[in-house]
Write an enzyme that holds these catalytic residues in place. Structure first.
Site, mmCIF file in Angstrom:
data_model
loop_
_atom_site.group_PDB
_atom_site.id
_atom_site.type_symbol
_atom_site.label_atom_id
_atom_site.label_comp_id
_atom_site.label_asym_id
_atom_site.label_seq_id
_atom_site.Cartn_x
_atom_site.Cartn_y
_atom_site.Cartn_z
ATOM 1 N N GLU A 16 47.733 39.047 40.847
ATOM 2 C CA GLU A 16 47.321 39.956 39.853
ATOM 3 C C GLU A 16 47.854 41.569 39.664
ATOM 4 O OE1 GLU A 16 42.963 38.537 38.258
ATOM 5 O OE2 GLU A 16 42.501 40.526 37.871
ATOM 6 N N TYR A 143 32.540 31.883 40.276
ATOM 7 C CA TYR A 143 31.617 33.014 41.081
ATOM 8 C C TYR A 143 31.365 31.887 42.568
ATOM 9 C CZ TYR A 143 32.672 34.928 36.971
ATOM 10 O OH TYR A 143 33.268 35.479 35.774
#
Ligand code: FAD
Length: 293
Positions: A16, A143
């Site tokens: 990323e 998450y």
């Protein structure tokens, strides 16, 4: 190529990056991409500042360059908070025109000082919108330590399953520093019927300010082992960087041994760190692709 197809063949290794800040020389991001593309990652994703604005144009341009100039599969992040359907459609049309096939559909962080506007309340609304009007491969966030706004882990998992039911093809986790959270989360997701690939988001922590910000923003727990490393090396930049790299390699080695679907490295635009980590785990990834599936 749609990223969900990658998992059929191998343990995925992706990266990323974020677009340069407005006052930074554009050349820097291209030096970074030059170095990162040498690693031949399965894909590179590009973040997008929530609320739209000019930075979004950079996300589209960088995602396009990754795909069309560097020949690496790219993923454009798209946070929907504050966007109207027409604005979201304009961004998606532009991504499509650049030949980008993968979108990481997000809600985005809500700012306490801004009244909510826009047509989307949650990432699931954007996912449904994309699914209805486009043919993108859709990725969503998850998450392991529960989203900070969630009332419970069960509720968070319920809404995650909803995102998958709306059309998410692949999930990427928030960063975590203790693999136990990931392993427990993966098991619960499986029990909840979530059957799409889950990539583990790993952030090599190389400076103290960075981790303090992350803990505040994401509610990530710091394991004792990690705190000891941080305290020992916090005043020595090189030692802390190397310790952060070693910690990330240790996490990834363990996750690959546990049969993780993929590793998504938050590079923080630091190609040196990404290269060191990739060199250390490259052979593990290729072995796991031959045996784990
Ligand atoms: P949602 O899925 O909408 O979830 C937010 C909260 O609402 C959770 O508590 C969830 O349980 C709950 N919820 C979900 N759906 C519903 C529903 N239908 N009804 C009621 N409650 C619901 N932010 C950026 O601005 N730009 C980026 O580029 C970016 N990239 C990221 C990449 C990754 C891999 C990750 C993990 C996060 C990224 N973020 C980014 C941060 C993200 O925008 C925030 O974590 C945000 O607070 C939540 O986004 P989400 O898409 O998970 O939201």
């Amino acid at each position: 190529m749609k990223t969900a197809e990658l998992f059929e063949h191998k343990t995925v290794f992706s990266l990323e990056v974020f677009p340069p800040k407005p006052d930074t020389d554009e050349k820097v991001i291209y030096d970074t991409l030059n170095a990162l593309s040498d690693i031949s990652p399965d894909f590179i994703s590009v973040t997008y500042g929530a609320g739209g604005g000019k930075n979004g144009l950079k996300t589209i341009q960088i995602a396009s360059d990754i795909q069309n100039r560097y020949g690496v599969e790219s993923v454009a992040h798209l946070p929907c908070t504050g966007l109207t359907r027409a604005q979201a459609a304009a961004i998606l049309d532009s991504l499509q025109a650049h030949g980008i096939e993968n979108v990481l559909a997000l809600r985005g962080d809500r700012r306490e000082d801004s009244a909510e506007t826009g047509d989307f309340c949650h990432a699931s609304d954007l996912i449904s919108f994309i699914k209805e009007h486009y043919d993108f491969n859709i990725i969503a966030a998850c998450y392991p330590e529960v989203h900070p706004e969630s009332i419970s882990a069960v509720d968070d998992l319920k809404w995650l399953r909803h995102k998958v039911e709306c059309g998410a093809d692949h999930l990427i986790t928030q960063l975590f520093l203790d693999n136990r959270y990931f392993m427990e989360f993966r098991e619960k997701a499986c029990i909840a019927g979530i059957d799409v690939p889950i990539e583990a988001g790993i952030m090599p922590v190389t400076n103290k300010r960075q981790i303090e910000r992350m803990v505040k923003l994401c509610g990530v727990q710091l394991p004792k082992k990690f705190v000891r490393v941080l305290e020992k090396y916090e005043h020595n930049e090189t030692a802390l960087r190397d310790a952060g790299i070693a910690y990330a390699i240790d996490q990834i080695t363990d996750l690959i041994a546990e049969g993780v679907d993929g590793i998504h490295l938050y590079t923080m635009n630091n190609p040196y760190v990404a290269q060191k980590i990739f060199e250390a785990v490259e052979s593990l990834i290729s072995v796991s692709c031959c045996t784990a599936r």
